[in-house]
Design a protein around this motif. Sequence first.
Motif, PDB file in Angstrom:
ATOM      1  N   THR A 120       0.910  -1.105   0.008  1.00 17.51           N
ATOM      2  CA  THR A 120      -0.012   0.002  -0.098  1.00 17.51           C
ATOM      3  C   THR A 120       0.921   1.339   0.050  1.00 17.51           C
ATOM      4  O   THR A 120       1.630   1.414   0.892  1.00 17.51           O
ATOM      5  N   ALA A 121       0.754   2.166  -0.989  1.00 21.01           N
ATOM      6  CA  ALA A 121       1.463   3.286  -1.082  1.00 21.01           C
ATOM      7  C   ALA A 121       0.896   4.118  -2.347  1.00 21.01           C
ATOM      8  O   ALA A 121       0.176   3.573  -3.114  1.00 21.01           O
ATOM      9  N   VAL A 122       1.569   5.308  -2.233  1.00 20.49           N
ATOM     10  CA  VAL A 122       1.234   6.087  -3.612  1.00 20.49           C
ATOM     11  C   VAL A 122       2.374   5.832  -4.463  1.00 20.49           C
ATOM     12  O   VAL A 122       3.570   5.968  -4.199  1.00 20.49           O
ATOM     13  N   TYR A 123       2.205   5.323  -5.589  1.00 22.70           N
ATOM     14  CA  TYR A 123       3.096   4.858  -6.888  1.00 22.70           C
ATOM     15  C   TYR A 123       3.493   6.140  -7.650  1.00 22.70           C
ATOM     16  O   TYR A 123       2.560   6.566  -8.309  1.00 22.70           O
ATOM     17  N   TYR A 124       4.699   6.356  -8.054  1.00 20.36           N
ATOM     18  CA  TYR A 124       4.967   7.399  -8.718  1.00 20.36           C
ATOM     19  C   TYR A 124       5.873   6.952  -9.864  1.00 20.36           C
ATOM     20  O   TYR A 124       6.786   6.183  -9.832  1.00 20.36           O
ATOM     21  N   CYS A 125       5.793   7.505 -11.289  1.00 26.24           N
ATOM     22  CA  CYS A 125       6.598   7.299 -12.457  1.00 26.24           C
ATOM     23  C   CYS A 125       7.460   8.368 -12.556  1.00 26.24           C
ATOM     24  O   CYS A 125       7.198   9.519 -12.241  1.00 26.24           O
ATOM     25  N   ASN A 126       8.834   7.728 -12.951  1.00 24.37           N
ATOM     26  CA  ASN A 126       9.761   8.841 -13.216  1.00 24.37           C
ATOM     27  C   ASN A 126      10.623   8.494 -14.481  1.00 24.37           C
ATOM     28  O   ASN A 126      10.659   7.135 -14.675  1.00 24.37           O
ATOM     29  N   ALA A 127      10.743   9.609 -15.297  1.00 19.90           N
ATOM     30  CA  ALA A 127      11.355   9.252 -16.487  1.00 19.90           C
ATOM     31  C   ALA A 127      12.596  10.202 -16.892  1.00 19.90           C
ATOM     32  O   ALA A 127      12.266  11.308 -16.444  1.00 19.90           O
ATOM     33  N   ARG A 128      13.627   9.729 -17.335  1.00 13.77           N
ATOM     34  CA  ARG A 128      14.722  10.527 -17.654  1.00 13.77           C
ATOM     35  C   ARG A 128      15.226  10.765 -18.964  1.00 13.77           C
ATOM     36  O   ARG A 128      15.305   9.227 -19.600  1.00 13.77           O
ATOM     37  N   GLY A 129      15.658  11.631 -19.782  1.00 17.82           N
ATOM     38  CA  GLY A 129      15.975  11.491 -21.266  1.00 17.82           C
ATOM     39  C   GLY A 129      16.045  12.702 -21.697  1.00 17.82           C
ATOM     40  O   GLY A 129      16.654  13.864 -21.068  1.00 17.82           O
ATOM     41  N   ALA A 130      16.034  12.780 -23.024  1.00 27.15           N
ATOM     42  CA  ALA A 130      16.112  14.084 -23.889  1.00 27.15           C
ATOM     43  C   ALA A 130      14.806  14.542 -24.732  1.00 27.15           C
ATOM     44  O   ALA A 130      14.240  13.851 -25.043  1.00 27.15           O
ATOM     45  N   TYR A 131      14.742  15.821 -24.594  1.00 29.90           N
ATOM     46  CA  TYR A 131      13.684  16.152 -25.369  1.00 29.90           C
ATOM     47  C   TYR A 131      14.025  17.563 -25.995  1.00 29.90           C
ATOM     48  O   TYR A 131      15.338  18.147 -25.831  1.00 29.90           O
ATOM     49  N   THR A 132      13.293  18.086 -26.890  1.00 31.43           N
ATOM     50  CA  THR A 132      13.707  19.384 -27.756  1.00 31.43           C
ATOM     51  C   THR A 132      12.795  20.622 -27.078  1.00 31.43           C
ATOM     52  O   THR A 132      11.759  20.510 -26.918  1.00 31.43           O
ATOM     53  N   TYR A 133      13.697  21.578 -26.929  1.00 30.98           N
ATOM     54  CA  TYR A 133      13.101  22.642 -26.256  1.00 30.98           C
ATOM     55  C   TYR A 133      13.488  24.133 -27.127  1.00 30.98           C
ATOM     56  O   TYR A 133      14.740  24.456 -26.908  1.00 30.98           O
ATOM     57  N   ARG A 134      12.641  24.531 -27.709  1.00 28.70           N
ATOM     58  CA  ARG A 134      12.831  25.926 -28.689  1.00 28.70           C
ATOM     59  C   ARG A 134      13.968  25.440 -29.723  1.00 28.70           C
ATOM     60  O   ARG A 134      15.001  26.241 -29.659  1.00 28.70           O
ATOM     61  N   GLY A 135      14.068  24.283 -30.237  1.00 33.19           N
ATOM     62  CA  GLY A 135      14.892  23.850 -31.087  1.00 33.19           C
ATOM     63  C   GLY A 135      16.135  23.267 -30.763  1.00 33.19           C
ATOM     64  O   GLY A 135      16.936  22.929 -31.529  1.00 33.19           O
ATOM     65  N   ALA A 136      16.344  23.316 -29.264  1.00 29.34           N
ATOM     66  CA  ALA A 136      17.505  22.834 -28.721  1.00 29.34           C
ATOM     67  C   ALA A 136      17.216  21.616 -27.949  1.00 29.34           C
ATOM     68  O   ALA A 136      16.359  21.359 -27.419  1.00 29.34           O
ATOM     69  N   ARG A 137      18.380  20.797 -27.808  1.00 32.50           N
ATOM     70  CA  ARG A 137      18.081  19.476 -27.224  1.00 32.50           C
ATOM     71  C   ARG A 137      18.306  19.657 -25.706  1.00 32.50           C
ATOM     72  O   ARG A 137      19.374  20.403 -25.262  1.00 32.50           O
ATOM     73  N   ALA A 138      17.523  19.145 -24.817  1.00 36.81           N
ATOM     74  CA  ALA A 138      17.695  19.511 -23.369  1.00 36.81           C
ATOM     75  C   ALA A 138      17.413  17.979 -22.789  1.00 36.81           C
ATOM     76  O   ALA A 138      16.842  17.119 -23.208  1.00 36.81           O
ATOM     77  N   TYR A 139      17.842  17.981 -21.622  1.00 39.19           N
ATOM     78  CA  TYR A 139      17.534  16.866 -20.675  1.00 39.19           C
ATOM     79  C   TYR A 139      16.376  17.105 -19.724  1.00 39.19           C
ATOM     80  O   TYR A 139      16.383  18.071 -19.134  1.00 39.19           O
ATOM     81  N   PHE A 140      15.639  15.987 -19.551  1.00 38.62           N
ATOM     82  CA  PHE A 140      14.647  16.022 -18.658  1.00 38.62           C
ATOM     83  C   PHE A 140      14.781  15.061 -17.546  1.00 38.62           C
ATOM     84  O   PHE A 140      15.212  14.040 -17.749  1.00 38.62           O
ATOM     85  N   ASP A 141      14.250  15.237 -16.285  1.00 36.05           N
ATOM     86  CA  ASP A 141      13.940  14.254 -15.124  1.00 36.05           C
ATOM     87  C   ASP A 141      12.481  14.748 -14.696  1.00 36.05           C
ATOM     88  O   ASP A 141      12.425  15.406 -13.877  1.00 36.05           O
ATOM     89  N   SER A 142      11.432  13.907 -14.978  1.00 40.59           N
ATOM     90  CA  SER A 142      10.123  14.065 -14.872  1.00 40.59           C
ATOM     91  C   SER A 142       9.547  13.171 -13.975  1.00 40.59           C
ATOM     92  O   SER A 142       9.911  11.863 -14.025  1.00 40.59           O
ATOM     93  N   TRP A 143       8.391  13.631 -13.241  1.00 36.20           N
ATOM     94  CA  TRP A 143       7.664  12.796 -12.402  1.00 36.20           C
ATOM     95  C   TRP A 143       6.200  13.201 -12.571  1.00 36.20           C
ATOM     96  O   TRP A 143       5.840  13.948 -12.858  1.00 36.20           O
ATOM     97  N   GLY A 144       5.506  11.999 -12.344  1.00 34.32           N
ATOM     98  CA  GLY A 144       4.015  11.866 -12.592  1.00 34.32           C
ATOM     99  C   GLY A 144       3.569  12.259 -11.178  1.00 34.32           C
ATOM    100  O   GLY A 144       3.986  12.691 -10.293  1.00 34.32           O
ATOM    101  N   GLN A 145       2.133  12.484 -11.210  1.00 33.48           N
ATOM    102  CA  GLN A 145       1.377  12.813 -10.012  1.00 33.48           C
ATOM    103  C   GLN A 145       1.028  11.912  -8.870  1.00 33.48           C
ATOM    104  O   GLN A 145       0.804  12.220  -7.679  1.00 33.48           O
ATOM    105  N   GLY A 146       1.339  10.788  -9.460  1.00 34.48           N
ATOM    106  CA  GLY A 146       1.185   9.540  -8.346  1.00 34.48           C
ATOM    107  C   GLY A 146      -0.336   8.901  -8.562  1.00 34.48           C
ATOM    108  O   GLY A 146      -1.041   9.490  -9.049  1.00 34.48           O
ATOM    109  N   THR A 147      -0.300   7.807  -8.003  1.00 37.05           N
ATOM    110  CA  THR A 147      -1.544   6.885  -8.286  1.00 37.05           C
ATOM    111  C   THR A 147      -1.472   6.088  -6.767  1.00 37.05           C
ATOM    112  O   THR A 147      -0.490   5.393  -6.648  1.00 37.05           O
TER     113      THR A 147
END
Length: 123
Positions: A90-117
Motif C-alpha cells: 500500500t502506497a502512492v506509486y510514482y513514475c519517473n522518466a529521464r532522457g532528452a527532449y527538444t525545447y525551442r529547437g535545442a536538445r535538453a535533458y529532462f527528469d520528470s515525475w508523475g502525480q502519483g496513483t
Amino acid sequence: QVQLVESGGALVQPGGSLRLSCAASGSIVSINAMEWYRRAPGKQRELVASITSAVSTNYADSVKGRFTISRGNAENTVYLQMNSLKPEDTAVYYCNARGAYTYRGARAYFDSWGQGTQVTVSS
C-alpha cells in the motif's frame, strides 16, 4: 517540458493483481530510463523497479518475483504489473522518466515525475 501521467491505482484485496501505467508526453527525443517509486504512509520514498532503454530491469528485493516492469509498444509508456499484492505494498506509486527532449529547437535533458496513483491492498 515532459509530462508523465500514471493510472491504474485501486483498492485490491491481498493476493490480488494490478497493472499501473505511465505515459510520457512532450517533445521527447529519447528516454534513458523509466522507474516506479512508491511512498507508503510514514515512510520514505523507495525505488520499486526500473527499466532502461536497453530493456535492463532492476527490482527492489521486496517486490522481486511479484512485480514486473515493462515498456509499452509506444516507447514512451511503462507498465508495472503487480501480482500477489500484500498490505505492505500500500502506497502512492510514482513514475519517473529521464532522457532528452527538444525545447525551442535545442536538445535538453529532462527528469520528470508523475502525480502519483494510490494503491491500497486491504481486505
